[in-house]
Write an enzyme that holds these catalytic residues in place. Structure first.
Site, PDB file in Angstrom:
ATOM      1  N   LYS A   7       5.277   4.891 -11.481  1.00 55.17           N
ATOM      2  CA  LYS A   7       3.924   4.429 -11.835  1.00 55.17           C
ATOM      3  C   LYS A   7       3.119   5.576 -12.439  1.00 55.17           C
ATOM      4  O   LYS A   7       2.895   6.601 -11.791  1.00 55.17           O
ATOM      5  CB  LYS A   7       3.229   3.886 -10.587  1.00 55.17           C
ATOM      6  CG  LYS A   7       1.826   3.369 -10.863  1.00 55.17           C
ATOM      7  CD  LYS A   7       1.305   2.575  -9.700  1.00 55.17           C
ATOM      8  CE  LYS A   7      -0.102   2.075  -9.934  1.00 55.17           C
ATOM      9  NZ  LYS A   7      -0.583   1.254  -8.811  1.00 55.17           N
ATOM     10  N   CYS A  26      -0.417  11.933  -7.486  1.00 52.72           N
ATOM     11  CA  CYS A  26      -0.835  12.678  -6.294  1.00 52.72           C
ATOM     12  C   CYS A  26      -0.943  14.159  -6.626  1.00 52.72           C
ATOM     13  O   CYS A  26      -0.194  14.669  -7.442  1.00 52.72           O
ATOM     14  CB  CYS A  26       0.188  12.535  -5.189  1.00 52.72           C
ATOM     15  SG  CYS A  26       0.613  10.860  -4.861  1.00 52.72           S
ATOM     16  N   LYS A  30       0.838  -1.209   0.000  1.00 60.66           N
ATOM     17  CA  LYS A  30       0.000   0.000   0.000  1.00 60.66           C
ATOM     18  C   LYS A  30       0.873   1.259   0.000  1.00 60.66           C
ATOM     19  O   LYS A  30       1.899   1.298   0.679  1.00 60.66           O
ATOM     20  CB  LYS A  30      -0.873  -0.051   1.268  1.00 60.66           C
ATOM     21  CG  LYS A  30      -1.692   1.169   1.535  1.00 60.66           C
ATOM     22  CD  LYS A  30      -2.931   1.214   0.681  1.00 60.66           C
ATOM     23  CE  LYS A  30      -3.592   2.588   0.723  1.00 60.66           C
ATOM     24  NZ  LYS A  30      -4.151   2.973  -0.581  1.00 60.66           N
TER      25      LYS A  30
HETATM   26  C1  FMN Z   1      -8.701  -0.035  -3.153  1.00 58.49           C
HETATM   27  C2  FMN Z   1      -7.553   0.395  -4.015  1.00 58.49           C
HETATM   28  C3  FMN Z   1      -6.460   1.086  -3.439  1.00 58.49           C
HETATM   29  C4  FMN Z   1      -5.370   1.474  -4.226  1.00 58.49           C
HETATM   30  N1  FMN Z   1      -4.308   2.110  -3.641  1.00 58.49           N
HETATM   31  C5  FMN Z   1      -3.216   2.445  -4.392  1.00 58.49           C
HETATM   32  C6  FMN Z   1      -2.063   3.035  -3.800  1.00 58.49           C
HETATM   33  O1  FMN Z   1      -1.981   3.238  -2.573  1.00 58.49           O
HETATM   34  N2  FMN Z   1      -1.008   3.376  -4.611  1.00 58.49           N
HETATM   35  C7  FMN Z   1      -1.037   3.141  -5.966  1.00 58.49           C
HETATM   36  O2  FMN Z   1      -0.070   3.463  -6.661  1.00 58.49           O
HETATM   37  N3  FMN Z   1      -2.116   2.553  -6.552  1.00 58.49           N
HETATM   38  C8  FMN Z   1      -3.187   2.200  -5.798  1.00 58.49           C
HETATM   39  N4  FMN Z   1      -4.268   1.592  -6.401  1.00 58.49           N
HETATM   40  C9  FMN Z   1      -4.251   1.326  -7.857  1.00 58.49           C
HETATM   41  C10 FMN Z   1      -3.836  -0.116  -8.164  1.00 58.49           C
HETATM   42  O3  FMN Z   1      -2.538  -0.408  -7.675  1.00 58.49           O
HETATM   43  C11 FMN Z   1      -3.887  -0.392  -9.685  1.00 58.49           C
HETATM   44  O4  FMN Z   1      -2.988   0.474 -10.347  1.00 58.49           O
HETATM   45  C12 FMN Z   1      -5.282  -0.184 -10.259  1.00 58.49           C
HETATM   46  O5  FMN Z   1      -6.278  -0.642  -9.361  1.00 58.49           O
HETATM   47  C13 FMN Z   1      -5.475  -0.869 -11.609  1.00 58.49           C
HETATM   48  O6  FMN Z   1      -5.284  -2.263 -11.537  1.00 58.49           O
HETATM   49  P1  FMN Z   1      -6.514  -3.317 -11.345  1.00 58.49           P
HETATM   50  O7  FMN Z   1      -7.530  -2.985 -12.389  1.00 58.49           O
HETATM   51  O8  FMN Z   1      -5.877  -4.653 -11.497  1.00 58.49           O
HETATM   52  O9  FMN Z   1      -7.050  -3.081  -9.962  1.00 58.49           O
HETATM   53  C14 FMN Z   1      -5.373   1.184  -5.623  1.00 58.49           C
HETATM   54  C15 FMN Z   1      -6.462   0.502  -6.193  1.00 58.49           C
HETATM   55  C16 FMN Z   1      -7.535   0.094  -5.413  1.00 58.49           C
HETATM   56  C17 FMN Z   1      -8.682  -0.651  -6.064  1.00 58.49           C
END
Ligand code: FMN
Length: 317
Positions: free
Chosen positions: A180, A145, A60
């Site tokens: 990222k 951010c 996270k």
């Molecule tokens: C509940 C949640 C919390 C997330 N928190 C972060 C985070 O703290 N930092 C980050 O770079 N991306 C965060 N993301 C983005 C994910 O790492 C990822 O880039 C995004 O969900 C797309 O991938 P997916 O479709 O497989 O979920 C978060 C996504 C979700 C769903």
């Protein structure tokens, strides 16, 4: 009856594909990682699956000081994906190193720490703090951010700000630096080029595109923060398109993220030019999905005689 020895034809040979990859100096036993924000700090999901089977885990997002995050509700489901406005709630880097990392150190997998800040200085301080810390293998820099100095614009939407943060983090650490990218930009290639020129060892994409849902009974936005990030199957074609575009334009390794929930999804990203992938929302639905994906990719490679992950990208002409 005389025993005959069966001569193996080449197609019968037990070809064991090499699943290992090198992502900008980060060596992974296989190309499947858990995405930041969807697997906590590891401990939470470690009770449910064998983390040592994975290439790695991206924890996270962490800031210098703990963050409370956004007002609830912070999650809304849509028919094809999840909207979240967690607002980067986290326990802060010191608590992570003190309370969570000792457990993670005992797991035989790569640990990547996702960092977030409001300024170049904050990102650099986080990278410096992580640099000498045993058990952390790489840094993923979340540049989606709001940048206070630039009036609330996401750092990831401004090539100069994105390059500045990348340079500051690279100067502060010897660890591999993965930047990222946010999809909430007009030209993802422009941002990818800027962070690569600034020294990124690898790029991961995508973070969540912005979306919104309305609760028609309450006649209010479904999320406390009104807008949130969309993740899951809905964003896969967008993510794949962006990985393809970026892979065609830059030379550093790419980690593909966005809606990956099966081995065939993962293979699409590897064929588009990604060296590794991250699984996010699908893990919330089925915690062991990343392990199934590793097995599925291996099976596909075996069946189709691919020896290495690097052999998977499809031709561009
Ligand atoms: C509940 C949640 C919390 C997330 N928190 C972060 C985070 O703290 N930092 C980050 O770079 N991306 C965060 N993301 C983005 C994910 O790492 C990822 O880039 C995004 O969900 C797309 O991938 P997916 O479709 O497989 O979920 C978060 C996504 C979700 C769903």
């Amino acid at each position: 009856m005389k025993k005959t020895t069966r001569v193996k034809m080449p197609q019968d040979q037990d070809i064991s594909p090499d699943m290992s990859v090198d992502v900008g100096g980060l060596k992974l036993k296989n190309p499947v990682l858990l995405a930041s924000g969807t697997c906590g700090y590891g401990v939470e999901i470690g009770d449910l699956i064998d983390l040592s089977a994975l290439g790695g885990i991206v924890v996270k997002g962490l800031s210098l000081k703990p963050r409370q995050g956004n007002p609830p509700p912070r999650i809304a489901e849509t028919p094809c994906g999840l909207l979240n406005s967690i607002g980067l709630e986290n326990i802060g880097i010191e608590a992570f190193i003190r309370d969570k990392l000792p457990w993670l150190r005992k797991i035989n997998t790569r640990v990547i720490v996702n960092i977030l800040g409001n300024s170049q200085e904050e990102y650099a301080s986080l990278a410096r703090r992580i640099d000498g810390t045993d058990g952390i293998d790489a840094i993923e820099v979340n540049i989606s951010c709001p940048n206070v100095l630039a009036g609330g614009l996401a750092i990831g939407a401004d090539p100069n700000a994105a390059a500045g943060v990348t340079r500051a983090v690279k100067a502060a650490t010897g660890l591999p630096v993965i930047v990222k990218l946010s999809p909430n930009v007009t030209d993802i290639v422009e941002i990818a080029r800027a962070v690569t020129a600034a020294g990124a060892d690898a790029i991961s994409l995508i973070n969540t595109p912005l979306g919104m849902a309305i609760d028609i009974d309450k006649r209010r936005p479904a999320l406390g923060n009104v807008v949130g990030g969309l993740s899951g199957p809905a964003i896969k074609p967008i993510a794949l398109r962006m990985v393809w575009q970026v892979a065609g334009a830059i030379d550093v390794p790419i980690i593909g993220i966005g809606g990956i929930s099966s081995a065939s999804d993962a293979l699409e990203f590897l064929m588009a030019g990604a060296s590794a992938i991250e699984v996010g929302t699908a893990t919330l639905v089925k915690p062991s999905v990343a392990i199934d994906i590793i097995a599925g990719v291996r099976d596909y490679m075996k069946k189709n005689n691919f020896l290495r992950i690097d052999d998977l990208p499809i031709p561009r002409d």
